[in-house]
Write an enzyme that holds these catalytic residues in place. Structure first.
Site, PDB file in Angstrom:
ATOM      1  N   GLY A 212      31.877  42.685  51.200  1.00  0.00           N
ATOM      2  CA  GLY A 212      30.816  43.094  50.304  1.00  0.00           C
ATOM      3  C   GLY A 212      29.761  42.041  50.022  1.00  0.00           C
ATOM      4  O   GLY A 212      29.236  41.389  50.928  1.00  0.00           O
TER       5      GLY A 212
ATOM      6  N   TYR B 291      36.439  47.314  32.143  1.00  0.00           N
ATOM      7  CA  TYR B 291      35.564  46.727  33.163  1.00  0.00           C
ATOM      8  C   TYR B 291      34.256  46.269  32.523  1.00  0.00           C
ATOM      9  O   TYR B 291      33.797  45.138  32.764  1.00  0.00           O
ATOM     10  CB  TYR B 291      35.272  47.732  34.278  1.00  0.00           C
ATOM     11  CG  TYR B 291      34.252  47.206  35.267  1.00  0.00           C
ATOM     12  CD1 TYR B 291      34.569  46.162  36.123  1.00  0.00           C
ATOM     13  CD2 TYR B 291      32.954  47.722  35.310  1.00  0.00           C
ATOM     14  CE1 TYR B 291      33.637  45.641  37.007  1.00  0.00           C
ATOM     15  CE2 TYR B 291      32.016  47.209  36.190  1.00  0.00           C
ATOM     16  CZ  TYR B 291      32.358  46.175  37.030  1.00  0.00           C
ATOM     17  OH  TYR B 291      31.422  45.664  37.907  1.00  0.00           O
TER      18      TYR B 291
ATOM     19  N   GLY C  33      23.151  46.894  39.742  1.00  0.00           N
ATOM     20  CA  GLY C  33      23.538  48.264  39.448  1.00  0.00           C
ATOM     21  C   GLY C  33      24.410  48.764  40.593  1.00  0.00           C
ATOM     22  O   GLY C  33      25.270  48.043  41.099  1.00  0.00           O
TER      23      GLY C  33
ATOM     24  N   VAL D   8      25.768  49.301  43.974  1.00  0.00           N
ATOM     25  CA  VAL D   8      25.727  48.675  45.294  1.00  0.00           C
ATOM     26  C   VAL D   8      26.830  49.324  46.132  1.00  0.00           C
ATOM     27  O   VAL D   8      27.986  49.392  45.694  1.00  0.00           O
ATOM     28  CB  VAL D   8      25.990  47.156  45.228  1.00  0.00           C
ATOM     29  CG1 VAL D   8      25.805  46.531  46.604  1.00  0.00           C
ATOM     30  CG2 VAL D   8      25.095  46.493  44.205  1.00  0.00           C
TER      31      VAL D   8
END
Length: 262
Positions: A17, A157, A188, A190
């Site tokens: 990522g 989270y 935001g 992804v």
């Protein structure tokens, strides 16, 4: 603009990522990379890729950021030629579960707190004293829009990412008077493996996160991270909130019907 050629950047969560994209971006800029993640095999694959594509020098540190003793030992094991870290990219992080608070798994809570918060603290604490002693360095924390705006079922989270934002601010306060900079890059939506991890491998549910809209890519965030790192020493990009054009808040996303996307 600062030339990153020859500088040393340590990237956590480098095996996939945003972390992988940051490693590639720094390698293209000529930086030497310390790649840290749990998957040693994936790190070695990335190391070979970067050597082939850009001739980038990489040092691999297989390590779980949740393990304080392992982090301390890993940083201490760096050879002298690799130990003076110029840029730390605290990217390792995850979300687990998407339940209402009363229904959440406490094990999911602990994994998020241990990775997103304690892991970031362990790595930062291991490296910051050296930066202060050398009077140079840059800490770039990968936060989230979730640290700015809490959303339903995001509970813990969102709390961890709000804590990352607060820690970034606290670091800047405590490092005032040194040349060590602190930045927070807060994305935001992804499209990475993030949602697959959140939904415990349910790829159908994960795909719905990005359905009908154009999310950010890991490369989009890596470009912002590299931009922050390449500013002149007197410039600190303190905080950047990066969102897709199709997203206006943590919960408001414009999604097109299939025929609109054709």
């Amino acid at each position: 603009m600062v030339d990153l050629d020859g500088s040393i950047a340590l990237v956590t969560g480098a095996s996939s990522g945003i972390g992988t994209a940051c490693a590639r971006s720094f390698a293209r800029a000529g930086a030497r990379l310390v790649l840290l993640a749990r998957s040693g095999d994936r790190l070695r694959e990335l190391q070979a890729e970067l050597a082939d594509d850009s001739g980038g020098a990489c040092y691999v540190l297989p390590c779980d950021v949740r393990d304080r003793a392992a982090v301390t030992a890993a940083v201490a094991s760096l050879p002298p030629s690799w130990s003076d870290i110029d840029v730390l990219v605290n990217n390792a992080g995850l979300s687990r579960g998407f339940d209402r608070f009363p229904d959440c798994s406490i094990e999911d809570w602990e994994e998020m707190i241990d990775t997103n918060l304690k892991g970031l603290l362990y790595v930062t604490r291991a490296l910051v004293p050296g930066m202060v002693a050398r009077d140079r360095g840059h800490i770039i924390n990968i936060g989230s829009i979730a640290g700015h705006q809490t959303y339903p079922r995001g509970n813990v989270y969102c709390a961890t990412k709000a804590a990352v934002r607060a820690l970034s601010e606290g670091l800047k306060l405590d490092l005032l008077g040194t040349a060590v900079r602190v930045s927070s890059v807060d994305p935001g939506l992804v499209e990475t493996n993030f949602s697959n991890v959140r939904f415990h491998g349910d790829r159908v549910q994960a795909a719905k996160t990005y359905a009908g809209m154009t999310p950010l890519t890991p490369e989009d965030i890596a470009e912002v991270v590299a931009f922050c790192a390449s500013r002149p020493p007197h410039v600190n990009i303190s905080e950047v909130l990066v969102i897709p054009t199709d997203q206006s808040s943590s919960t408001l996303v414009h999604r097109r019907l299939p025929d609109e996307r054709a």
